[in-house]
Design an enzyme around this catalytic site. Structure first.
Site: not given
Length: 538
Positions: A74, A156-157
């Site tokens: 990611t 997500k961060d």
């Protein structure tokens, strides 16, 4: 004479205004986490007209877009799309890595110099500082002398922070402990009122009370396996193995479970709609940028696998989410006034159990077991413990300072590690990264390894698995390798300046930011290695 000069100046000034660079009011980058390319078409007949079909039929499709590096994770993927570069340059060698300078594992966006804004948890101690290159969003800010607004939003961060870049006005991500969207002091000292109002709605609890059932009758999900099979996980508890899923037990707690439902995407879209209004995106003098990433597809894929009804239902619901977002953009910004690109950070393998049932060679490996086996083997051979620092991202990190102090020959240690790894099931290749030129590899694998190698954050030994083998995951699936199931991603352009069409020649993830920079007439990111997709930017 003076009157002529004044007249000429007026004409020149008027010409400069009329020849103003044309740009869209808003760019919307849509990343879909763990979206295999074939998802565009696997459920095509079930998609209504407003979402995926609107993009596919009204946009430009790059059908053979590939990721040119490993590991396909990611953080690497989001960084690559927005920098136009590869881990060897931008430094994002994984979601986490063993940092050879710091001597410890590092999370991709960790930053202890900042604090959480929006909750009392530590989930906001994040920033883009570990990203070593600029993003196309950074370059847009620079090109407009910071007149453009850039906002990143994701569950997500890392999927919010890395696309938004170093110069973003803000990045917001979901706090698993509170169910609220948060940010860090890297961006601002307090949440804007519109974010506070959004969090006050307590949408996670509303989704939990609704529960998760299929959006269409269960029997109509003919593109998937049975509702409950051995290779699917049970993320909501061992007693919940099939539809409908009762999520009411999570109300007021366990807010992280929302990510493994389609509602994680729903809440991100609602946050995007709130940002459009709260930040007046697309309403100013300069082009604004909304970088959005939908993460629930990844969580669901990891838990249930690509052939599950859960995955199919998540994409059918995401299609509705995209349709609603596009309709909102039509209303708030105007048809033809915004530019969209849709892509993914990586794909995913079929679940190993699914393939094995259908007589396709497949399997799983355990990096933890490798580490234990290597530690025992290396200590026995060299009479020295702690020579293995980490096994991560399909790489082995050796303790080179200790080897130097013990006057051990590093080549002998490397050779022993390679010998051990090559004896493990599922391993196709194992080799020292600083000697990869001596390894007989297919060009696609060699290029992927080289593009993923950043010495300060990479290991010493690289492992290449056999096709359809993966790390862990007895249930569900994962990703991270060079193979097409992980590296072949969707890429669709839509809206401002885009003519409908398609392209089947190979392009790369690194080409996205460079093409976007060309369309916007701005400088490409400072580490970019991609090329303009001329058929899109023409």
């Amino acid at each position: 004479m003076v009157r002529k000069l004044v007249l000429c100046s007026a004409i020149l000034l008027s010409g400069a205004v009329s020849a103003q660079i044309k740009r869209p009011k808003l760019v919307v980058g849509i990343m879909i986490d763990q979206m295999r390319w074939d998802y565009l078409y696997r459920y095509y007949d079930r998609y209504p007209e407003g979402g995926f079909k609107r993009l596919l039929n009204g946009g430009f499709k790059c059908e053979n877009t590939m990721i040119p590096y490993i590991p396909t994770y990611t953080a690497c993927g989001h960084s690559c799309v927005y920098t136009g570069s590869v881990p060897a340059v931008h430094g994002m060698t994984g979601n986490s890595w063993f940092d050879n300078d710091k001597g410890r594992e590092v999370y991709c966006t960790e930053d202890d110099s900042v604090q959480t804004v929006g909750s009392t948890s530590d989930e906001g101690k994040e920033s883009p500082r570990n990203l070593l290159a600029t993003t196309v969003t950074d370059e847009l800010r620079l090109a407009t002398n910071f007149g453009s607004k850039v906002i990143g939003i994701s569950f997500k961060d890392r999927a919010s922070i890395l696309p938004a870049g170093h110069l973003a006005n803000a990045a917001y991500w979901y706090d698993h402990k509170t169910g609220a969207f948060i940010t860090s002091t890297y961006y601002q000292k307090d949440l804007p009122d519109w974010v506070k109002a959004f969090n006050a709605q307590k949408l996670p609890d509303a989704y939990y009370k609704e529960g998760w059932n299929t959006v269409y009758p269960l029997a109509s999900y003919t593109e998937s396996t049975a509702d409950s099979v051995a290779w699917e996980g049970t993320p909501f508890g061992p007693d919940q193995t099939h539809f409908p899923y009762n999520l009411s037990r999570f109300v007021g707690k366990n807010y992280g479970a929302l990510g493994t439902t389609p509602f994680g995407n729903s809440i991100v879209e609602e946050m995007c709609k709130a940002a459009l209004t709260g930040e007046n995106l697309g309403k100013g003098e300069h082009t604004d940028f909304l970088a959005v990433s939908f993460s629930s597809t990844d969580y669901v894929g990891h838990a249930f696998g690509p052939n599950s009804i859960e995955a199919e239902d998540t994409y059918l619901r995401l299609d509705r989410t995209l349709a609603d977002l596009l309709a909102t953009l039509d209303e708030k910004v105007g048809k033809g006034q915004y530019l969209v690109f849709l892509t993914a950070d990586h794909g995913a393998a079929h679940a190993a159990g699914f393939l094995q049932e259908h007589n396709v060679p497949a399997g799983t490996v355990s990096l933890a077991a490798w580490r234990k086996g290597l530690e025992d083997r290396i200590e026995k051979v060299f009479f020295t413990p702690r020579l293995i620092r980490d096994v991560l991202n399909y790489q082995v990190y050796l303790n080179r300072p200790l080897m130097d102090s013990m006057m051990l020959d590093p080549r002998k240690v490397e050779n022993e590690v390679v010998k051990y790894l090559m004896a493990q099931p599922g391993v196709a290749r194992a080799f020292a990264l600083d000697r990869m030129d001596n390894e007989p590899l297919p060009e696609v694998i060699r290029t992927s390894v080289e593009n993923g190698y950043f010495p300060r954050r990479s290991g010493d030994i690289q492992v290449i698995l056999m096709p359809a083998w993966m790390e862990g995951f007895k249930t569900g699936t994962t990703h991270g390798l060079w193979n097409p199931y992980d590296a072949h991603i969707p890429l669709v352009w839509f809206g401002w300046g885009v003519k409908p069409g398609s392209l089947h020649r190979t392009v790369y993830m690194t080409d996205i930011a460079v093409t976007l920079a060309a369309m916007l007439h701005i400088q490409m990111p400072n580490g970019a290695v991609g090329h303009v997709i001329e058929e899109v930017a023409d």
